[in-house]
Design a protein around this motif. Structure first.
Motif, PDB file in Angstrom:
ATOM      1  N   THR A 157      25.650  43.807 -32.142  1.00 57.23           N
ATOM      2  CA  THR A 157      24.964  42.846 -31.814  1.00 57.23           C
ATOM      3  C   THR A 157      25.660  41.646 -31.123  1.00 57.23           C
ATOM      4  O   THR A 157      25.058  40.381 -30.890  1.00 57.23           O
ATOM      5  CB  THR A 157      24.180  42.199 -33.092  1.00 57.23           C
ATOM      6  OG1 THR A 157      25.129  41.635 -33.936  1.00 57.23           O
ATOM      7  CG2 THR A 157      23.386  42.953 -33.737  1.00 57.23           C
ATOM      8  N   ARG A 158      26.863  41.784 -30.778  1.00 58.25           N
ATOM      9  CA  ARG A 158      27.601  40.765 -30.123  1.00 58.25           C
ATOM     10  C   ARG A 158      28.475  41.184 -28.975  1.00 58.25           C
ATOM     11  O   ARG A 158      28.406  42.442 -29.068  1.00 58.25           O
ATOM     12  CB  ARG A 158      28.632  39.955 -31.459  1.00 58.25           C
ATOM     13  CG  ARG A 158      27.835  39.506 -32.249  1.00 58.25           C
ATOM     14  CD  ARG A 158      28.850  38.966 -33.603  1.00 58.25           C
ATOM     15  NE  ARG A 158      28.094  38.381 -34.325  1.00 58.25           N
ATOM     16  CZ  ARG A 158      27.252  38.640 -35.315  1.00 58.25           C
ATOM     17  NH1 ARG A 158      26.955  39.825 -35.649  1.00 58.25           N
ATOM     18  NH2 ARG A 158      26.657  37.513 -36.303  1.00 58.25           N
ATOM     19  N   GLN A 159      29.170  40.303 -28.146  1.00 52.83           N
ATOM     20  CA  GLN A 159      30.119  40.694 -27.303  1.00 52.83           C
ATOM     21  C   GLN A 159      31.193  41.743 -27.759  1.00 52.83           C
ATOM     22  O   GLN A 159      31.805  40.858 -29.001  1.00 52.83           O
ATOM     23  CB  GLN A 159      30.603  39.693 -26.668  1.00 52.83           C
ATOM     24  CG  GLN A 159      29.780  39.102 -25.345  1.00 52.83           C
ATOM     25  CD  GLN A 159      30.576  38.270 -24.282  1.00 52.83           C
ATOM     26  OE1 GLN A 159      31.381  37.397 -25.089  1.00 52.83           O
ATOM     27  NE2 GLN A 159      30.530  38.208 -23.120  1.00 52.83           N
ATOM     28  N   THR A 160      31.381  43.035 -27.675  1.00 51.14           N
ATOM     29  CA  THR A 160      32.197  43.566 -28.184  1.00 51.14           C
ATOM     30  C   THR A 160      33.321  44.418 -27.507  1.00 51.14           C
ATOM     31  O   THR A 160      32.830  44.997 -26.435  1.00 51.14           O
ATOM     32  CB  THR A 160      31.556  44.675 -29.243  1.00 51.14           C
ATOM     33  OG1 THR A 160      30.606  44.026 -30.100  1.00 51.14           O
ATOM     34  CG2 THR A 160      32.497  45.345 -30.078  1.00 51.14           C
ATOM     35  N   PHE A 161      34.655  44.238 -27.629  1.00 51.60           N
ATOM     36  CA  PHE A 161      35.612  45.128 -27.177  1.00 51.60           C
ATOM     37  C   PHE A 161      35.533  46.657 -27.743  1.00 51.60           C
ATOM     38  O   PHE A 161      35.606  46.678 -29.166  1.00 51.60           O
ATOM     39  CB  PHE A 161      36.816  44.438 -27.246  1.00 51.60           C
ATOM     40  CG  PHE A 161      37.014  43.306 -26.333  1.00 51.60           C
ATOM     41  CD1 PHE A 161      36.985  43.428 -25.064  1.00 51.60           C
ATOM     42  CD2 PHE A 161      37.469  42.437 -26.827  1.00 51.60           C
ATOM     43  CE1 PHE A 161      37.314  42.384 -24.087  1.00 51.60           C
ATOM     44  CE2 PHE A 161      37.571  40.999 -26.304  1.00 51.60           C
ATOM     45  CZ  PHE A 161      37.348  41.048 -24.612  1.00 51.60           C
ATOM     46  N   TYR A 162      35.472  47.591 -27.005  1.00 49.45           N
ATOM     47  CA  TYR A 162      35.808  48.924 -27.747  1.00 49.45           C
ATOM     48  C   TYR A 162      36.967  49.469 -27.102  1.00 49.45           C
ATOM     49  O   TYR A 162      37.162  49.537 -25.801  1.00 49.45           O
ATOM     50  CB  TYR A 162      34.478  49.912 -27.178  1.00 49.45           C
ATOM     51  CG  TYR A 162      33.303  49.654 -27.901  1.00 49.45           C
ATOM     52  CD1 TYR A 162      32.715  49.957 -29.022  1.00 49.45           C
ATOM     53  CD2 TYR A 162      32.250  48.403 -27.340  1.00 49.45           C
ATOM     54  CE1 TYR A 162      31.496  49.751 -30.004  1.00 49.45           C
ATOM     55  CE2 TYR A 162      31.262  48.260 -28.045  1.00 49.45           C
ATOM     56  CZ  TYR A 162      30.710  48.711 -28.989  1.00 49.45           C
ATOM     57  OH  TYR A 162      29.772  48.416 -29.885  1.00 49.45           O
TER      58      TYR A 162
END
Length: 313
Positions: free
Chosen positions: A276-281
């Protein structure tokens, strides 16, 4: 006292001249420059190329550290659902007037679901298995003690053949005694592509753990700043074993959610925090280093949480 007579040059001019003196004599510097013009030109070209290479190398270096876009996700007609059974201690999983669902109850519900033509891949998950999954989930990021804070309950997982049938199927399932709620799951597009999700703080009413820390108290309730985001990205790239870093924006998540919107507007997806958020994978060369990488970034300002990929929590 006598002095040796001063000897004058035969020509009356200095041997080395750089422009003065005999107008008929060409300065030696000009002669040397003319003789080595090709060498000087080559040196100038080399210096220019080295300068350009330095600038270009820096540009390529900076570009190589930018996060990649998320992988393409073809929309699928199928949808994973989870049928949560009555539990204890937590209101969200408790059934009024009913005890906690037993394993026998769960297997009976799973059998009824297997008889429904709309469903496939039905699996019963016991309360004990729910606990084992949670322990593996938090152990992967070096926080096994967090599993002790949770209460567990049984559930039944299944695949809905057609996502458009969710509203009708979930309504039928909720009528079964022992079922507390039915939730959909967004497809996990990161399995095999990433090992760790690093969720950034978002501007929301309820903040995940870490976004209200004292070191960013002035930013409490605010999303991660660009400076915080860059610091997290730089830290990730500096860690050994990090092969690739992707960035998923809210726009990407919004698109994904729209592909799986239920027909009933009262229903909604409740994705996990990292979705649900900006996320680094982050993709690692060796997944065994996941806990070390998670520990290195989870306390950075702007980080709301870290989550292992491919494990249920």
């Amino acid at each position: 006292m006598s002095f040796r007579d001063r000897q004058e040059p035969a020509s009356g001019y200095e041997e080395l001249s750089f422009g003065g003196g005999d107008p008929d004599r060409e300065p030696r510097l000009q002669v040397w420059l003319r003789a080595h013009v090709r060498l000087l030109t080559a040196c100038a070209v080399v210096l220019a190329l080295l300068g350009a290479a330095g600038i270009g190398g820096r540009y390529l270096y900076e570009r190589s550290r930018e996060p990649l876009p998320p992988p393409d996700v073809p929309a699928s007609a199928r949808m994973r659902i989870v049928v949560h059974l009555c539990g204890q201690y937590v209101e969200a999983w408790s059934c009024i007037g009913r005890d906690e669902a037993t394993d026998a109850d769960g297997r009976a519900i799973a059998a009824r679901m297997r008889a429904m033509p709309e469903l496939t891949d039905v699996t019963f998950v016991s309360k004990e298995e729910d606990g084992r999954r949670a322990l593996a989930y938090y152990t992967a990021i070096g926080e096994p003690e967090r599993a002790d804070e949770l209460f567990f309950h049984a559930s039944v997982e299944a695949t809905l053949r057609r996502g458009g049938d969710f509203a009708a199927v979930s309504a039928r399932l909720r009528e079964i005694p022992g079922v507390v709620t039915v939730l959909r799951e967004l497809p996990d597009v990161w399995a095999g592509k990433a090992d760790l999700a690093v969720a950034l703080c978002a501007e929301e009413e309820r903040q995940p753990r870490g976004c209200g820390r004292e070191d960013r108290r002035a930013l409490a309730g605010a999303p991660a700043s660009e400076a915080e985001k860059k610091a997290v990205l730089d830290r990730l790239w500096d860690l050994p074993g990090v092969e690739r870093v992707y960035l998923r924006d809210r726009e990407d998540l919004t698109w994904l959610k729209r592909q799986y919107e239920p027909q009933d507007p009262a229903e909604h997806v409740t994705p996990r925090t990292e979705r649900t958020r900006q996320t680094f994978y982050v993709k690692l060369s060796d997944p065994a280093g996941l806990a070390a990488v998670a520990g290195a970034v989870k306390h950075l300002p702007g980080v709301g949480g870290v989550f292992p990929i491919g494990l249920s929590g």
